[in-house]
Design an enzyme around this catalytic site. Structure first.
Site, PDB file in Angstrom:
ATOM      1  CE1 TYR A   1       7.671  -3.251  -3.474  1.00 62.06           C
ATOM      2  CE2 TYR A   1       9.777  -4.326  -3.165  1.00 62.06           C
ATOM      3  CZ  TYR A   1       8.541  -3.963  -2.682  1.00 62.06           C
ATOM      4  OH  TYR A   1       8.153  -4.323  -1.408  1.00 62.06           O
TER       5      TYR A   1
ATOM      6  NE  ARG B   1       3.206  -6.052  -5.584  1.00 58.17           N
ATOM      7  CZ  ARG B   1       2.473  -7.103  -5.228  1.00 58.17           C
ATOM      8  NH1 ARG B   1       3.018  -8.279  -5.122  1.00 58.17           N
ATOM      9  NH2 ARG B   1       1.185  -6.976  -4.949  1.00 58.17           N
TER      10      ARG B   1
ATOM     11  CG  HIS C   1       1.911  -1.187   4.324  1.00 59.48           C
ATOM     12  ND1 HIS C   1       1.413  -2.464   4.212  1.00 59.48           N
ATOM     13  CD2 HIS C   1       1.876  -0.899   5.657  1.00 59.48           C
ATOM     14  CE1 HIS C   1       1.109  -2.928   5.414  1.00 59.48           C
ATOM     15  NE2 HIS C   1       1.367  -2.001   6.306  1.00 59.48           N
TER      16      HIS C   1
ATOM     17  CB  CYS D   1      17.861   9.004  -2.076  1.00 62.24           C
ATOM     18  SG  CYS D   1      19.651   8.827  -1.902  1.00 62.24           S
TER      19      CYS D   1
ATOM     20  CB  CYS E   1      19.619  10.118  -5.208  1.00 61.36           C
ATOM     21  SG  CYS E   1      19.057  11.665  -4.501  1.00 61.36           S
TER      22      CYS E   1
ATOM     23  CB  CYS F   1      23.038  12.642  -2.475  1.00 61.35           C
ATOM     24  SG  CYS F   1      22.278  11.036  -2.246  1.00 61.35           S
TER      25      CYS F   1
HETATM   26  P1  OAD Z   1      -2.387 -10.808   1.882  1.00 62.00           P
HETATM   27  O1  OAD Z   1      -1.859 -11.330   0.611  1.00 62.00           O
HETATM   28  O2  OAD Z   1      -1.731 -11.212   3.150  1.00 62.00           O
HETATM   29  O3  OAD Z   1      -3.919 -11.174   2.034  1.00 62.00           O
HETATM   30  C1  OAD Z   1      -4.840 -10.980   0.992  1.00 62.00           C
HETATM   31  C2  OAD Z   1      -6.200 -11.374   1.506  1.00 62.00           C
HETATM   32  O4  OAD Z   1      -7.148 -11.081   0.491  1.00 62.00           O
HETATM   33  C3  OAD Z   1      -6.361 -12.841   1.869  1.00 62.00           C
HETATM   34  O5  OAD Z   1      -7.019 -12.940   3.123  1.00 62.00           O
HETATM   35  C4  OAD Z   1      -7.244 -13.399   0.747  1.00 62.00           C
HETATM   36  O6  OAD Z   1      -8.089 -14.440   1.207  1.00 62.00           O
HETATM   37  C5  OAD Z   1      -8.050 -12.162   0.378  1.00 62.00           C
HETATM   38  N1  OAD Z   1      -8.557 -12.116  -1.001  1.00 62.00           N
HETATM   39  C6  OAD Z   1      -7.947 -12.565  -2.128  1.00 62.00           C
HETATM   40  N2  OAD Z   1      -8.677 -12.262  -3.217  1.00 62.00           N
HETATM   41  C7  OAD Z   1      -9.776 -11.607  -2.782  1.00 62.00           C
HETATM   42  C8  OAD Z   1     -10.903 -11.027  -3.413  1.00 62.00           C
HETATM   43  N3  OAD Z   1     -11.059 -11.050  -4.750  1.00 62.00           N
HETATM   44  N4  OAD Z   1     -11.849 -10.427  -2.646  1.00 62.00           N
HETATM   45  C9  OAD Z   1     -11.713 -10.403  -1.283  1.00 62.00           C
HETATM   46  N5  OAD Z   1     -10.663 -10.935  -0.639  1.00 62.00           N
HETATM   47  C10 OAD Z   1      -9.701 -11.524  -1.358  1.00 62.00           C
HETATM   48  O7  OAD Z   1      -2.409  -9.212   1.721  1.00 62.00           O
HETATM   49  P2  OAD Z   1      -2.520  -8.092   2.838  1.00 62.00           P
HETATM   50  O8  OAD Z   1      -3.348  -8.532   3.980  1.00 62.00           O
HETATM   51  O9  OAD Z   1      -2.892  -6.858   2.138  1.00 62.00           O
HETATM   52  O10 OAD Z   1       3.081  -5.200   3.270  1.00 62.00           O
HETATM   53  O11 OAD Z   1      -1.026  -8.000   3.294  1.00 62.00           O
HETATM   54  C11 OAD Z   1      -0.670  -7.018   4.210  1.00 62.00           C
HETATM   55  C12 OAD Z   1       0.724  -6.538   3.923  1.00 62.00           C
HETATM   56  O12 OAD Z   1       1.626  -7.624   3.921  1.00 62.00           O
HETATM   57  C13 OAD Z   1       0.914  -5.899   2.572  1.00 62.00           C
HETATM   58  O13 OAD Z   1       0.568  -4.538   2.534  1.00 62.00           O
HETATM   59  C14 OAD Z   1       2.367  -6.062   2.345  1.00 62.00           C
HETATM   60  C15 OAD Z   1       2.428  -7.524   2.741  1.00 62.00           C
HETATM   61  O14 OAD Z   1       3.635  -8.031   2.915  1.00 62.00           O
HETATM   62  C16 OAD Z   1       4.288  -4.748   2.944  1.00 62.00           C
HETATM   63  O15 OAD Z   1       4.817  -4.938   1.879  1.00 62.00           O
HETATM   64  C17 OAD Z   1       4.926  -3.955   4.032  1.00 62.00           C
END
Ligand code: OAD
Length: 297
Positions: free
Chosen positions: A67, A70, A135, A143, A193, A196
């Site tokens: 993280y 990121r 999310h 914490c 934290c 605590c």
């Molecule tokens: P994913 O990584 O699952 O999907 C990304 C999507 O973006 C895919 O369908 C790609 O084809 C598409 N893509 C990539 N580049 C692109 C671009 N330049 N223009 C348009 N589309 C593009 O990501 P999410 O669907 O966001 O959750 O994932 C959902 C959640 O799963 C996230 O929020 C995270 C993850 O694990 C948590 O961490 C709880």
């Protein structure tokens, strides 16, 4: 792929209520990796395998390094044309538009005085009242004991995590090379934290955790208040719920679903949708131009 005119025809003659479901693909051309597919690996780990309470319980230092990396990336990149187009739509449509983002890189602005604020949606000028962070947010730090949440953009949060905060522009971060060992970090060196003394964790929603129930009720209230005319499904694989469920629910109500995705085979699209294949950063400005510029349809 459908041509732009098909979408622009949908916009004619009324003021459509629009719901957008946004995923990691929106931020991809800003330079942030997606969670699945190409770019979904961090060292040898699937990114999704590190986004769990179990992973944090097993190895909090490893999860914090992931993280921290990121957070660092998010602070280095800029919003793109897709963020800007959605922000312009929000300004043009006000309460007639709601954007649900799954991206933790898109920060709310409790500290608007930060300059520049470390988000992508809001750095593009997206008004916060039309944006919901399903999310959570990368710069919230929570914490794990008392749940107190603090907004913190320090990079790194603590010196022990510095290996993950190497500037992207300097080239490949050695931390990303799985053949090199992960720095050894003790629990006492991780963020703690201020109230605590418990160990802090990223304030995002992990797999197996509940989304903010009040936020979900607000979203449902917006959806149920009046018919939604268009649901935009942007840069998401649509495999994570409840986000994926909004488009499914819309289809059962005969709402037009419009998917924007780089992958022509994306599972996010269903028969009957308008499907636009390409980079959301390029496509959204073109799709939304009639609503975001002064020219009439
Ligand atoms: P994913 O990584 O699952 O999907 C990304 C999507 O973006 C895919 O369908 C790609 O084809 C598409 N893509 C990539 N580049 C692109 C671009 N330049 N223009 C348009 N589309 C593009 O990501 P999410 O669907 O966001 O959750 O994932 C959902 C959640 O799963 C996230 O929020 C995270 C993850 O694990 C948590 O961490 C709880």
């Amino acid at each position: 792929m459908t041509d732009l005119a098909a979408f622009h025809t949908l916009l004619r003659g009324n003021s459509p209520r629009i719901l957008a479901i946004v995923g990691a693909g929106l931020s991809a051309s800003s330079g942030l990796p997606t969670f699945r597919g190409a770019g979904g690996l961090w060292r040898n780990y699937e990114s999704t395998s590190l986004a769990t309470p179990g992973a944090f319980a097993r190895d909090p230092a490893l999860v914090w390094l992931f993280y921290t990396w990121r957070r660092h990336m998010c602070l280095q990149v800029d919003p793109n044309g897709g963020h800007a187009a959605l922000a312009a739509l929000a300004k043009a449509r006000g309460g007639g538009f709601l954007c649900l983002t799954q991206n933790v890189d898109s920060e709310c602005l409790p500290t608007a005085e930060l300059s520049p604020p470390p988000d992508l949606h809001e750095r593009a000028g997206h008004p916060t009242d039309t944006l919901r962070h399903l999310h959570g947010r990368l710069f919230d730090v929570k914490c794990s004991r008392c749940k107190k949440t603090e907004y913190n953009t320090d990079d790194p949060l603590v010196p022990a995590l510095a290996a993950a905060s190497v500037d992207v522009a300097d080239g490949e971060n050695p931390l990303l090379d799985p053949s090199r060992p992960v720095p050894q970090i003790t629990a006492s060196e991780l963020p703690h934290c201020s109230s605590c003394g418990g160990i802090q964790r990223p304030g995002v929603v992990w797999f197996g955790e509940n989304l903010d129930s009040r936020m979900l009720r607000e979203v449902d209230a917006w959806i149920d208040a009046k018919p939604v005319d268009i649901v935009l499904v942007i840069g998401t694989s649509s495999v994570v719920y409840p986000a994926a469920g909004y488009a499914e629910r819309a289809r059962t109500r005969h709402t037009k679903v419009v998917t924007v995705n780089l992958d022509p085979e994306t599972e996010a699209a269903e028969p009957g949708d308008l499907v636009y294949v390409g980079d959301a950063a390029q496509l959204l400005p073109a799709l939304l131009a009639p609503l975001t510029t002064s020219s009439s349809l």
